[in-house]
Scaffold this motif. Structure first.
Motif, PDB file in Angstrom:
ATOM      1  N   VAL A  81       0.824  -1.200   0.000  1.00  0.00           N
ATOM      2  CA  VAL A  81       0.000   0.000   0.000  1.00  0.00           C
ATOM      3  C   VAL A  81       0.861   1.255   0.000  1.00  0.00           C
ATOM      4  N   ILE A  85       1.182   2.147   6.658  1.00  0.00           N
ATOM      5  CA  ILE A  85      -0.170   1.933   7.178  1.00  0.00           C
ATOM      6  C   ILE A  85      -0.185   2.026   8.696  1.00  0.00           C
ATOM      7  N   LEU A  93      -9.847  -1.758   8.805  1.00  0.00           N
ATOM      8  CA  LEU A  93      -9.992  -2.845   7.836  1.00  0.00           C
ATOM      9  C   LEU A  93     -10.507  -4.114   8.507  1.00  0.00           C
ATOM     10  N   VAL A 113      -6.486  -8.831   9.439  1.00  0.00           N
ATOM     11  CA  VAL A 113      -5.507  -7.940   8.801  1.00  0.00           C
ATOM     12  C   VAL A 113      -4.315  -7.798   9.738  1.00  0.00           C
ATOM     13  N   ARG A 115      -0.105  -6.117   9.710  1.00  0.00           N
ATOM     14  CA  ARG A 115       1.000  -5.468   9.011  1.00  0.00           C
ATOM     15  C   ARG A 115       2.148  -6.452   8.885  1.00  0.00           C
ATOM     16  N   ILE A 142      -4.149  -9.538   4.260  1.00  0.00           N
ATOM     17  CA  ILE A 142      -5.596  -9.395   4.441  1.00  0.00           C
ATOM     18  C   ILE A 142      -6.238 -10.736   4.101  1.00  0.00           C
ATOM     19  N   THR A 156      -8.534  -1.106   1.040  1.00  0.00           N
ATOM     20  CA  THR A 156      -7.362  -0.334   1.486  1.00  0.00           C
ATOM     21  C   THR A 156      -7.505   1.142   1.101  1.00  0.00           C
ATOM     22  N   THR A 163      -3.876   0.523  -2.690  1.00  0.00           N
ATOM     23  CA  THR A 163      -3.030  -0.623  -3.023  1.00  0.00           C
ATOM     24  C   THR A 163      -2.218  -0.338  -4.284  1.00  0.00           C
TER      25      THR A 163
END
Length: 198
Positions: A81, A85, A93, A113, A115, A142, A156, A163
């Motif tokens: 992304v 984030i 999300l 979700v 990271r 995700i 996103t 994305t």
């Protein structure tokens, strides 16, 4: 005649179909049949849009196709992304976001979700993402059980982090493993027999 099943790493720039009813698209786009000599009657289970990559399952069996597309089967994506984030965006999300589907608004279901601390070890994409001088990027995993049109990209973006690259890495228990872009592998089954009997 026995049913046949295939795993494919769909490369960037291919449509998840074998032909098009539009003559212009038929001339200018790339299709799955260019990657392998699939038997007559083979269908893609679900889709990845032209700019998305990763795991695509194909089968000659309509029952298997319907089972894999059900909400009982998880689909995991790695999304690169734009920007770093935030925890807030990840939580948003996870809870579900509102996205546009044609002329209606749709609230996505809660999903998993997280990271990714490091960029995943994926093959390079055929076309560069963008220059680093345009700012940092980050990666998230995700996991969804639904598959609306361009859903992950829309999710996103709704959370404020569009994305740049999207790769499906898992469907149910099947992963990309060591498949390379454009590679096809025939398998004896896509789901355990017990799952198909449920």
């Amino acid at each position: 005649m026995p049913q046949r099943h295939f795993l494919l790493y769909k490369p960037y720039g291919y449509l998840s179909q074998f032909t098009s009813e539009f003559e212009r698209e038929q001339r200018k786009k790339r299709f799955l049949g260019e990657l392998h000599d699939f038997p007559v009657g083979t269908m893609a289970i679900g889709r990845l849009d032209e700019h998305s990559e990763g795991l695509l399952l194909l089968t000659t069996d309509g029952q298997t196709s319907a089972q894999v597309r059900s909400k009982d089967i998880e689909k995991e994506y790695y999304a690169q992304v734009d920007g770093l984030i935030t925890d807030e965006a990840v939580a948003q999300l996870q809870e579900g976001v509102e996205i546009g589907l044609r002329d209606v608004r749709y609230q996505t279901l809660p999903c998993q979700v997280r990271r990714l601390v490091e960029a995943p070890a994926l093959p390079p994409r055929g076309r560069s993402i963008r220059s680093d001088r345009h700012g940092p990027t980050s990666w998230v995993s995700i996991i969804v059980t639904e598959g609306k049109f361009r859903q992950v990209r829309k999710m996103t973006a709704a959370a404020g982090f569009p994305t740049l690259r999207l790769v499906r890495v898992r469907i149910g228990e099947i992963t990309l493993s060591d498949l390379q872009p454009g590679e096809v592998r025939e398998v004896s089954e896509l789901l355990p027999a017990a799952a198909l009997a449920e």
